[in-house]
Design a protein around this motif. Structure first.
Motif, short mmCIF file in Angstrom:
data_model
loop_
_atom_site.label_atom_id
_atom_site.label_comp_id
_atom_site.label_asym_id
_atom_site.label_seq_id
_atom_site.Cartn_x
_atom_site.Cartn_y
_atom_site.Cartn_z
N ALA A 284 -1.49 -12.26 12.80
CA ALA A 284 -2.93 -12.14 13.10
C ALA A 284 -3.75 -13.15 12.30
CB ALA A 284 -3.40 -10.72 12.82
N GLY A 285 -3.09 -13.98 11.47
CA GLY A 285 -3.80 -15.03 10.75
C GLY A 285 -4.02 -14.76 9.27
N PHE A 286 -3.55 -13.62 8.78
CA PHE A 286 -3.74 -13.32 7.36
C PHE A 286 -2.82 -14.18 6.50
CE2 PHE A 286 -5.57 -9.59 9.33
CZ PHE A 286 -6.67 -9.33 8.52
N ARG A 287 -3.31 -14.55 5.32
CA ARG A 287 -2.48 -15.28 4.37
C ARG A 287 -2.28 -14.43 3.11
NH1 ARG A 287 -6.10 -17.70 0.80
NH2 ARG A 287 -8.24 -17.49 1.50
N SER A 288 -1.47 -14.95 2.20
CA SER A 288 -1.14 -14.21 0.96
C SER A 288 -0.69 -12.79 1.26
CB SER A 288 -2.34 -14.16 0.01
OG SER A 288 -2.90 -15.43 -0.18
N VAL A 289 0.08 -12.61 2.33
CA VAL A 289 0.51 -11.26 2.72
C VAL A 289 1.57 -10.79 1.74
CG1 VAL A 289 1.63 -9.88 4.51
CG2 VAL A 289 -0.01 -11.69 5.15
N ARG A 290 1.40 -9.58 1.22
CA ARG A 290 2.46 -9.03 0.38
C ARG A 290 2.53 -7.50 0.44
NH1 ARG A 290 -1.22 -11.09 -3.59
NH2 ARG A 290 -2.01 -9.46 -4.97
N VAL A 291 3.71 -7.02 0.08
CA VAL A 291 3.99 -5.59 0.10
C VAL A 291 3.91 -5.07 -1.34
CG1 VAL A 291 5.74 -3.84 0.65
CG2 VAL A 291 5.54 -5.91 2.07
N GLU A 292 3.34 -3.89 -1.53
CA GLU A 292 3.37 -3.27 -2.86
C GLU A 292 4.05 -1.92 -2.80
OE1 GLU A 292 -0.49 -3.41 -4.77
OE2 GLU A 292 -0.73 -5.47 -4.05
N ARG A 293 4.70 -1.59 -3.90
CA ARG A 293 5.44 -0.33 -3.98
C ARG A 293 4.65 0.70 -4.77
NH1 ARG A 293 10.82 -0.89 -2.48
NH2 ARG A 293 11.23 -3.04 -1.85
N ASP A 294 4.92 1.98 -4.48
CA ASP A 294 4.25 3.06 -5.22
C ASP A 294 5.06 3.41 -6.48
OD1 ASP A 294 6.36 4.71 -4.45
OD2 ASP A 294 5.23 5.64 -2.81
N LEU A 295 4.61 4.43 -7.17
CA LEU A 295 5.25 4.79 -8.45
C LEU A 295 6.69 5.26 -8.25
CD1 LEU A 295 2.26 6.65 -10.13
CD2 LEU A 295 3.16 4.38 -10.71
N SER A 296 7.02 5.70 -7.03
CA SER A 296 8.40 6.11 -6.76
C SER A 296 9.26 4.91 -6.36
CB SER A 296 8.45 7.13 -5.62
OG SER A 296 7.48 8.11 -5.79
N GLY A 297 8.66 3.71 -6.34
CA GLY A 297 9.43 2.53 -5.98
C GLY A 297 9.54 2.31 -4.48
N LEU A 298 8.78 3.09 -3.69
CA LEU A 298 8.82 2.93 -2.23
C LEU A 298 7.73 1.98 -1.76
CD1 LEU A 298 9.21 6.70 -1.25
CD2 LEU A 298 11.03 4.98 -1.50
N GLU A 299 8.04 1.19 -0.73
CA GLU A 299 7.02 0.34 -0.12
C GLU A 299 5.87 1.22 0.33
OE1 GLU A 299 8.98 -1.54 3.14
OE2 GLU A 299 9.72 -3.19 1.89
N ARG A 300 4.65 0.90 -0.09
CA ARG A 300 3.56 1.82 0.20
C ARG A 300 2.33 1.13 0.79
NH1 ARG A 300 3.92 6.55 1.75
NH2 ARG A 300 5.43 6.93 0.11
N LEU A 301 2.18 -0.16 0.53
CA LEU A 301 1.05 -0.82 1.19
C LEU A 301 1.35 -2.28 1.44
CD1 LEU A 301 -1.25 -2.76 -0.46
CD2 LEU A 301 -1.67 -0.62 -1.59
N VAL A 302 0.66 -2.80 2.46
CA VAL A 302 0.71 -4.23 2.77
C VAL A 302 -0.71 -4.74 2.71
CG1 VAL A 302 1.20 -5.95 4.54
CG2 VAL A 302 2.75 -4.01 4.24
N ARG A 303 -0.88 -5.88 2.07
CA ARG A 303 -2.20 -6.48 2.04
C ARG A 303 -2.14 -7.93 2.50
NH1 ARG A 303 -4.80 -7.50 -3.45
NH2 ARG A 303 -3.76 -5.80 -4.55
N GLY A 304 -3.24 -8.41 3.04
CA GLY A 304 -3.33 -9.80 3.46
C GLY A 304 -4.79 -10.22 3.38
N GLN A 305 -4.99 -11.53 3.20
CA GLN A 305 -6.34 -12.05 2.99
C GLN A 305 -6.78 -12.92 4.15
OE1 GLN A 305 -6.59 -14.51 -0.56
NE2 GLN A 305 -8.69 -13.79 -0.95
N ARG A 306 -8.01 -12.77 4.55
CA ARG A 306 -8.54 -13.68 5.57
C ARG A 306 -8.83 -15.03 4.93
NH1 ARG A 306 -13.41 -13.53 10.10
NH2 ARG A 306 -13.28 -15.80 10.41
#
Ligand code: GLN
Length: 306
Positions: A284-306
């Protein structure tokens, strides 16, 4: 539940009959509730905490005060109320619905049937959104699929200078969102009724420094196998379509034009969805896309920048 005054009605309805002739002490009553919940699959190990929460709701007495007052006789009427809550909990109603409120990000939120219960792991999304606008004096923030409003209200509480909008489709959930908003008294946070796939003009007329969402992401086929308590929560808040990714296919394209250049899209995800959702943000055109994990070590969020 109707009580006859001698406790007999309780004996036929409740999981925890009082012993013959004797009024229970507060301590005994608490312990009986705890024992009834210990048998509950899944909640067994939390039974002391859960019984204590329900006890405090009914008697207004926390565990510490119970240590001091445990030998006092338990008043009949309130004992019946406590037993009724224990019984409903033992039948699978979520603790949070029975309490009618739950804590998220250090704040109290009204919850009940019809709205998703705020999860502690979702606090990561709030932290990430706050970090993404840290250097802005008065950011504009948009939250989609807001449910109880826990995310926009936590954001608005942490950022008194920010303007925050939350969009929610379900009338039941919106009822909680409005109640929570009123309770927190945040004039710069707005609850907007609407469908995230056809966003109302009230939120499309401006750009945002960050957009957050905790959309439904559970693959439809997994819903029947969820824990009994989760199955009491609204399917609308859980059902992410065939593969759980329906919202992630559409939200990046919808959110991109709503973001200021440099603004962030932050999406909560379920376990194992990081790679697929990252690819959808990048497409969709986002850059700097990355995944972050929660305190249990599970993938919990994805972020990207316009
Ligand atoms: N975190 C919730 C659960 O696993 C799911 C919430 C959602 O679909 N956004 O029970």
């Amino acid at each position: 539940m109707q009580t006859t005054g001698d406790g007999r009605k309780d004996r036929t309805n409740g999981p925890i009959p009082p012993p013959d002739g004797a009024a229970l002490t507060l301590e005994q009553l608490y312990r009986q509730g705890r024992a009834a919940l210990a048998a509950l699959s899944g909640a067994g190990e939390n039974s002391p905490m859960e019984a204590a929460f329900l006890f405090r709701k009914v008697f207004g007495i926390g565990r510490e005060e119970l240590l001091l007052r445990g030998q006092e006789p338990a008043p009949e009427g309130l004992s019946g109320e406590y037993r009724a809550l224990i019984r409903r909990r033992a039948q699978g109603e979520p603790l949070q619905y029975l309490l009618g409120e739950w804590e998220f990000y250090g704040l109290n939120f009204f919850v009940g049937p019809g709205v998703l219960i705020p999860r502690p792991e979702t606090e990561l999304l709030v932290d990430a959104a706050l970090a993404s606008v840290r250097d802005l004096p008065s950011p504009a923030l948009l939250d989609l699929c807001s449910g109880s409003g826990c995310i926009p209200i936590a954001l608005g509480h942490a950022l008194p200078e920010a303007q925050v909008w939350g969009v929610e489709l379900s009338p039941d959930a919106l009822g909680y969102f409005w109640r929570n908003l009123a309770a927190h008294g945040l004039p710069r946070v707005a609850a907007v009724a609407g469908d995230v796939f056809a966003l109302p003009a009230a939120v499309t007329g401006r750009r945002y420094h960050a957009v957050t969402a905790n959309p439904p992401y559970i693959p439809r086929g997994e819903l029947p196998g969820l824990q009994a308590e989760v199955r009491r929560e609204p399917p609308l808040a859980l059902d992410g379509g065939e593969d759980g990714l329906d919202f992630y296919r559409r939200l990046p394209g919808i959110c991109f034009p709503l973001l200021e250049p440099g603004g962030w899209l932050l999406l909560e995800i379920g376990e194992g969805q990081g790679e697929a959702v990252s690819a959808l943000l990048a497409a969709a055109g986002f850059r700097s896309v990355r995944v972050e994990r929660d305190l249990s070590g599970l993938e919990r969020l994805v972020r990207g920048q316009r």
